[in-house]
Design an enzyme around this catalytic site. Sequence first.
Site, PDB file in Angstrom:
ATOM      1  N   GLY A  72       0.906  -1.002   0.138  1.00 45.55           N
ATOM      2  CA  GLY A  72      -0.017   0.016  -0.030  1.00 45.55           C
ATOM      3  C   GLY A  72       0.975   1.247  -0.025  1.00 45.55           C
TER       4      GLY A  72
ATOM      5  CB  VAL B 242      -1.819  -7.474   0.102  1.00 42.95           C
ATOM      6  CG1 VAL B 242      -0.596  -6.644  -0.441  1.00 42.95           C
ATOM      7  CG2 VAL B 242      -2.888  -6.913   0.786  1.00 42.95           C
TER       8      VAL B 242
ATOM      9  CG  ASN C 190       0.556   1.152   4.871  1.00 45.30           C
ATOM     10  OD1 ASN C 190       0.201   1.774   5.840  1.00 45.30           O
ATOM     11  ND2 ASN C 190       0.464   1.432   3.582  1.00 45.30           N
TER      12      ASN C 190
ATOM     13  CE1 TYR D 260      -9.012  -0.004   8.830  1.00 43.63           C
ATOM     14  CE2 TYR D 260      -9.288   1.275  10.932  1.00 43.63           C
ATOM     15  CZ  TYR D 260      -8.627   0.848   9.752  1.00 43.63           C
ATOM     16  OH  TYR D 260      -7.479   1.503   9.559  1.00 43.63           O
TER      17      TYR D 260
ATOM     18  CB  ILE E 134      -2.852   9.352   9.985  1.00 43.30           C
ATOM     19  CG1 ILE E 134      -2.504   8.712  11.146  1.00 43.30           C
ATOM     20  CG2 ILE E 134      -1.648  10.063   9.070  1.00 43.30           C
ATOM     21  CD1 ILE E 134      -1.744   9.496  12.041  1.00 43.30           C
TER      22      ILE E 134
HETATM   23  P1  NAP Z   1      -4.790   5.350   1.898  1.00 48.85           P
HETATM   24  O1  NAP Z   1      -4.358   6.907   2.038  1.00 48.85           O
HETATM   25  O2  NAP Z   1      -6.311   4.937   1.311  1.00 48.85           O
HETATM   26  O3  NAP Z   1      -3.811   4.484   1.029  1.00 48.85           O
HETATM   27  C1  NAP Z   1      -4.171   2.869   1.250  1.00 48.85           C
HETATM   28  C2  NAP Z   1      -3.090   2.400   0.347  1.00 48.85           C
HETATM   29  O4  NAP Z   1      -3.157   1.052   0.408  1.00 48.85           O
HETATM   30  C3  NAP Z   1      -2.924   2.701  -0.937  1.00 48.85           C
HETATM   31  O5  NAP Z   1      -1.590   2.731  -1.487  1.00 48.85           O
HETATM   32  C4  NAP Z   1      -3.654   1.560  -1.749  1.00 48.85           C
HETATM   33  O6  NAP Z   1      -3.305   1.286  -3.355  1.00 48.85           O
HETATM   34  C5  NAP Z   1      -3.164   0.499  -0.990  1.00 48.85           C
HETATM   35  N1  NAP Z   1      -4.004  -0.793  -1.027  1.00 48.85           N
HETATM   36  C6  NAP Z   1      -5.418  -0.906  -0.500  1.00 48.85           C
HETATM   37  N2  NAP Z   1      -5.774  -1.961  -0.735  1.00 48.85           N
HETATM   38  C7  NAP Z   1      -4.746  -2.683  -1.267  1.00 48.85           C
HETATM   39  C8  NAP Z   1      -4.890  -4.033  -1.452  1.00 48.85           C
HETATM   40  N3  NAP Z   1      -5.768  -4.890  -1.424  1.00 48.85           N
HETATM   41  N4  NAP Z   1      -3.532  -4.508  -2.253  1.00 48.85           N
HETATM   42  C9  NAP Z   1      -2.536  -3.645  -2.181  1.00 48.85           C
HETATM   43  N5  NAP Z   1      -2.492  -2.266  -1.646  1.00 48.85           N
HETATM   44  C10 NAP Z   1      -3.702  -1.987  -1.304  1.00 48.85           C
HETATM   45  O7  NAP Z   1      -4.833   4.707   3.423  1.00 48.85           O
HETATM   46  P2  NAP Z   1      -3.708   5.386   4.675  1.00 48.85           P
HETATM   47  O8  NAP Z   1      -4.660   6.449   5.614  1.00 48.85           O
HETATM   48  O9  NAP Z   1      -2.531   5.737   4.196  1.00 48.85           O
HETATM   49  O10 NAP Z   1      -3.527   3.906   5.637  1.00 48.85           O
HETATM   50  C11 NAP Z   1      -2.659   3.147   5.632  1.00 48.85           C
HETATM   51  C12 NAP Z   1      -2.727   1.988   6.552  1.00 48.85           C
HETATM   52  O11 NAP Z   1      -2.745   2.672   7.746  1.00 48.85           O
HETATM   53  C13 NAP Z   1      -3.847   1.047   6.332  1.00 48.85           C
HETATM   54  O12 NAP Z   1      -3.480  -0.235   6.916  1.00 48.85           O
HETATM   55  C14 NAP Z   1      -4.934   1.795   7.355  1.00 48.85           C
HETATM   56  O13 NAP Z   1      -5.920   1.128   7.910  1.00 48.85           O
HETATM   57  C15 NAP Z   1      -4.146   1.994   8.541  1.00 48.85           C
HETATM   58  N6  NAP Z   1      -4.427   3.377   9.156  1.00 48.85           N
HETATM   59  C16 NAP Z   1      -4.890   4.542   8.819  1.00 48.85           C
HETATM   60  C17 NAP Z   1      -5.329   5.459   9.514  1.00 48.85           C
HETATM   61  C18 NAP Z   1      -5.657   7.087   9.183  1.00 48.85           C
HETATM   62  O14 NAP Z   1      -6.192   7.670   9.767  1.00 48.85           O
HETATM   63  N7  NAP Z   1      -5.225   7.287   7.935  1.00 48.85           N
HETATM   64  C19 NAP Z   1      -5.616   5.171  10.901  1.00 48.85           C
HETATM   65  C20 NAP Z   1      -5.459   4.037  11.498  1.00 48.85           C
HETATM   66  C21 NAP Z   1      -4.854   2.948  10.646  1.00 48.85           C
HETATM   67  P3  NAP Z   1      -4.078   2.028  -4.423  1.00 48.85           P
HETATM   68  O15 NAP Z   1      -3.907   3.575  -4.089  1.00 48.85           O
HETATM   69  O16 NAP Z   1      -3.271   1.493  -5.738  1.00 48.85           O
HETATM   70  O17 NAP Z   1      -5.452   1.451  -4.366  1.00 48.85           O
END
Ligand code: NAP
Length: 241
Positions: free
Chosen positions: A10, A62, A87, A152, A185
């Site tokens: 990701g 993934v 991630n 989630y 975040i």
């Molecule tokens: P994001 O901006 O939505 O980015 C998600 C990333 O994951 C993108 O690169 C997406 O790729 C990739 N992705 C999604 N599904 C996938 C799959 N099946 N296989 C491969 N790649 C996949 O999310 P983020 O906020 O950066 O979150 C990253 C991680 O942190 C996640 O696990 C999320 O649950 C965790 N998290 C985030 C927050 C927050 O507040 N943002 C809080 C707690 C935890 P594409 O763009 O190519 O689709």
Amino acid sequence: MDNKIALITGASRGIGAVCAKTLARDGFDIWANYRSNDEYAQKMKNEIEQLGRKCKLLKFDVADAEAVENALSPLLEKEIPFCVVNNAGFRKDALLVWMKEEEWKSVLSVALDGYFNITKTVLPFMLRNRKGRIINITSMSAVLGVPGQANYSAAKAGLIGATKSLAVETAKRNILVNAIAPGFIGTEMLEGLPMEEIIKNIPLGRTGKPEDVAEMAAFLASEKCQYITGQVFQISGGLGA
Ligand code: NAP
């Protein structure tokens, strides 16, 4: 550290892209997985190359075991990542009473099957190398009650259990396994959430930045971190304190 490759899932945008750039800053070449967004992935790759590091783009889901195997196995014959950051993730929120089976299964699958598929493919090589770091991005949703996130929360709590179990299994081979639990975040993942209301409950009174998470990942992947495994680090502005 003679082997400096980090595999980040990701990594096309959000936290994963900033982790990739931060680890590249610290001297890692990057294997960057993403699922669909070619434009963002290419932009991230260009930024890493500007830092003087290599970046391989690996486009696959993934949660698809065969796709993971096909993408990684040929690379692992030649080089072994020192660090894996699991991630990739997304949320599909709904109150449980209205949650569809697909919403339950797909969110569990990207977090848990994704973790399993990636880690199981890389781990035999890391074990042989007798060194490595695995960093799992979980969530404060795993430890707080968040309405609408039964899928989630279950997925991310499962990832904490998987982190602790693997940490104990691999400690003797010098592989450290830890988790990071971000709060809120500022990435595209927050779109559609009532942030004005949410921020009132964050002691620091604001959302975090992807850099806040990436710097913890950089520490856990570094030589400075030698005696920490099986832990969960909350990056949440005091949420859950
Ligand atoms: P994001 O901006 O939505 O980015 C998600 C990333 O994951 C993108 O690169 C997406 O790729 C990739 N992705 C999604 N599904 C996938 C799959 N099946 N296989 C491969 N790649 C996949 O999310 P983020 O906020 O950066 O979150 C990253 C991680 O942190 C996640 O696990 C999320 O649950 C965790 N998290 C985030 C927050 C927050 O507040 N943002 C809080 C707690 C935890 P594409 O763009 O190519 O689709």
